[in-house]
Design a protein around this motif. Structure first.
Motif, short mmCIF file in Angstrom:
data_model
loop_
_atom_site.label_atom_id
_atom_site.label_comp_id
_atom_site.label_asym_id
_atom_site.label_seq_id
_atom_site.Cartn_x
_atom_site.Cartn_y
_atom_site.Cartn_z
N CYS A 1 0.87 -1.19 0.00
CA CYS A 1 0.00 0.00 0.00
C CYS A 1 0.90 1.23 0.00
O CYS A 1 1.22 1.79 1.05
N GLY A 2 1.33 1.62 -1.18
CA GLY A 2 2.20 2.79 -1.35
C GLY A 2 1.76 3.54 -2.60
O GLY A 2 0.77 3.17 -3.23
N CYS A 3 2.52 4.57 -2.93
CA CYS A 3 2.11 5.41 -4.07
C CYS A 3 3.03 5.24 -5.26
O CYS A 3 2.92 5.98 -6.24
N PHE A 4 3.97 4.31 -5.17
CA PHE A 4 5.01 4.08 -6.19
C PHE A 4 6.06 5.18 -6.20
O PHE A 4 6.96 5.17 -7.03
N GLY A 5 5.95 6.13 -5.27
CA GLY A 5 6.97 7.19 -5.20
C GLY A 5 8.34 6.64 -4.87
O GLY A 5 9.36 7.16 -5.35
N CYS A 6 8.40 5.59 -4.05
CA CYS A 6 9.71 5.02 -3.71
C CYS A 6 10.30 4.32 -4.93
O CYS A 6 11.51 4.36 -5.16
N HIS A 7 9.45 3.67 -5.74
CA HIS A 7 9.95 3.10 -6.99
C HIS A 7 10.41 4.20 -7.95
O HIS A 7 11.41 4.05 -8.64
N ILE B 1 10.87 -3.51 -0.37
CA ILE B 1 9.42 -3.39 -0.21
C ILE B 1 9.04 -1.94 0.04
O ILE B 1 9.51 -1.32 0.99
N GLU B 2 8.19 -1.42 -0.82
CA GLU B 2 7.57 -0.10 -0.62
C GLU B 2 6.15 -0.31 -0.12
O GLU B 2 5.47 -1.25 -0.53
N GLY B 3 5.68 0.59 0.73
CA GLY B 3 4.27 0.57 1.12
C GLY B 3 4.00 -0.19 2.41
O GLY B 3 4.77 -1.06 2.82
N VAL C 1 11.48 0.04 2.45
CA VAL C 1 11.89 1.25 1.74
C VAL C 1 10.80 2.31 1.89
O VAL C 1 9.67 2.13 1.39
N GLY C 2 11.11 3.39 2.59
CA GLY C 2 10.18 4.51 2.68
C GLY C 2 9.26 4.46 3.88
O GLY C 2 9.07 3.42 4.53
N ALA C 3 8.68 5.63 4.17
CA ALA C 3 7.89 5.81 5.39
C ALA C 3 6.71 4.86 5.48
O ALA C 3 6.38 4.39 6.58
N CYS C 4 6.05 4.58 4.37
CA CYS C 4 4.87 3.70 4.43
C CYS C 4 5.26 2.30 4.89
O CYS C 4 4.56 1.68 5.68
N ALA C 5 6.39 1.80 4.39
CA ALA C 5 6.85 0.47 4.80
C ALA C 5 7.36 0.51 6.24
O ALA C 5 7.15 -0.42 7.01
N GLY D 1 3.08 5.19 7.19
CA GLY D 1 3.07 6.40 6.38
C GLY D 1 1.67 6.98 6.18
O GLY D 1 0.79 6.88 7.04
N ILE D 2 1.48 7.57 5.02
CA ILE D 2 0.20 8.24 4.73
C ILE D 2 -0.98 7.26 4.76
O ILE D 2 -2.03 7.59 5.33
N PRO D 3 -0.86 6.04 4.21
CA PRO D 3 -2.02 5.13 4.27
C PRO D 3 -2.48 4.87 5.70
O PRO D 3 -3.67 4.65 5.94
N PRO E 1 14.72 4.98 5.48
CA PRO E 1 13.67 5.98 5.72
C PRO E 1 13.58 7.04 4.61
O PRO E 1 14.47 7.19 3.79
N GLY E 2 12.47 7.78 4.66
CA GLY E 2 12.26 8.88 3.72
C GLY E 2 10.93 8.73 3.03
O GLY E 2 10.35 7.64 3.00
N CYS E 3 10.43 9.80 2.50
CA CYS E 3 9.15 9.75 1.78
C CYS E 3 9.27 10.59 0.52
O CYS E 3 8.79 11.70 0.47
N PRO E 4 9.89 9.99 -0.52
CA PRO E 4 10.59 8.71 -0.52
C PRO E 4 12.04 8.89 -0.09
O PRO E 4 12.52 10.03 -0.02
N PRO E 5 12.76 7.78 0.18
CA PRO E 5 14.22 7.91 0.30
C PRO E 5 14.75 8.50 -1.00
O PRO E 5 14.23 8.21 -2.07
FE1 SF4 Z 1 4.86 7.09 -1.57
FE2 SF4 Z 1 6.19 8.25 0.44
FE3 SF4 Z 1 4.92 5.96 0.85
FE4 SF4 Z 1 7.13 5.97 -0.65
S1 SF4 Z 1 7.02 6.46 1.53
S2 SF4 Z 1 5.21 4.92 -1.11
S3 SF4 Z 1 6.92 8.00 -1.66
S4 SF4 Z 1 3.97 7.94 0.29
#
Ligand code: SF4
Length: 179
Positions: free
Chosen positions: A13-19, A57-59, A83-87, A91-93, A147-151
Motif C-alpha cells: 500500500c504505497g504510491c510508487f513514489g519510492c519506486h 518493499i515499498e508501502g 523502503v520509505g515511510a509507508c513500509a 506512512g500516509i495510508p 527511511p524517507g518519503c521517498p528515500p
Molecule cells: Fe509514496 Fe512516500 Fe509511501 Fe514511498 S514512503 S510509497 S513515496 S507515500
C-alpha cells in the motif's frame, strides 16, 4: 562467471513514489543492470517471484493481498528491506488508522462528498482490507530500514552499492536528513 545477485521489488500500500525514486538514480540504472538481475518487480513487469538475494518493499500492509505478497518476499528473499515511510511506519495510508474501517468505507463509498451511486464494492477479486494499516515489520522480520518519503535516489544508490559490494551500510548526512 558468477551469477549476479537477484533483486525483487514490490509496492504494497504505497504510491510508487519510492519506486520512482529508484528510477531517479538516472543513468546509474545502467550500472545497476550490470550488477544485478531483476526478478519480480514493477520495473520489469515480471509477476512471479523466484529465490532472490535482495527484496525491496515499498508501502504499508493494508489488505490481505499485501500480507500474502510480503510473506512470499520474506520466504524468497535472503535480505528484505523496508523502503520509505509507508513500509517503515505505515506512512500516509496509516492515517486511516484513527478511524474504524467501517467509517473509512462509509466515507469513501457511501456518505462522502461527491459520492454518487453509494455502495461498498464487494467483489471476490478485491483483496479484503485489514482493520488497520501496518508497517511491514509487524508482519515479517526486516533486515534493513531505509527511511524517507521517498528515500532519495542517492540514498537508495548508496544502500544498493554498499550492499552489493558487501560494505557496511552508512549514509552521508546529506542523504539521510529530512529538515
Ligand atoms: Fe509514496 Fe512516500 Fe509511501 Fe514511498 S514512503 S510509497 S513515496 S507515500
Amino acid at each position: 562467471m558468477a551469477e549476479k545477485p537477484r533483486v525483487a521489488t514490490a509496492s504494497l500500500c504505497g504510491c510508487f513514489g519510492c519506486h520512482m525514486s529508484l528510477l531517479d538514480i538516472d543513468e546509474r540504472i545502467l550500472q545497476l543492470v550490470d550488477l544485478v538481475t531483476f526478478d519480480r518487480t514493477p520495473l520489469t513487469d515480471i509477476k512471479t517471484l523466484g529465490d532472490c538475494d535482495l527484496g525491496l518493499i515499498e508501502g504499508g500492509v493494508a489488505n490481505a493481498e499485501n500480507v500474502e505478497v510480503l510473506r512470499e518476499f520474506r520466504r524468497r528473499c535472503k535480505t528484505l528491506v523496508a523502503v520509505g515511510a509507508c513500509a517503515l511506519n505505515g506512512g500516509i495510508p496509516a492515517m486511516r488508522n484513527q478511524f474504524s474501517l467501517a467509517e473509512c468505507l462509509h466515507e469513501s463509498y457511501c456518505g462522502g462528498i461527491g459520492v454518487h451511486n453509494p455502495g461498498i464494492p464487494n467483489d471476490p477479486e478485491i483483496p479484503l482490507l485489514l482493520n488497520q494499516v501496518h508497517p511491514i515489520h509487524e508482519v515479517v522480520a526486516i533486515d534493513y530500514f531505509l527511511p524517507g518519503c521517498p528515500p532519495s535516489a542517492d540514498a537508495i544508490w548508496t544502500f544498493l552499492t554498499a550492499f552489493l559490494e558487501g560494505r557496511p551500510i552508512a549514509f552521508p548526512y546529506t542523504e539521510i536528513r529530512f529538515d
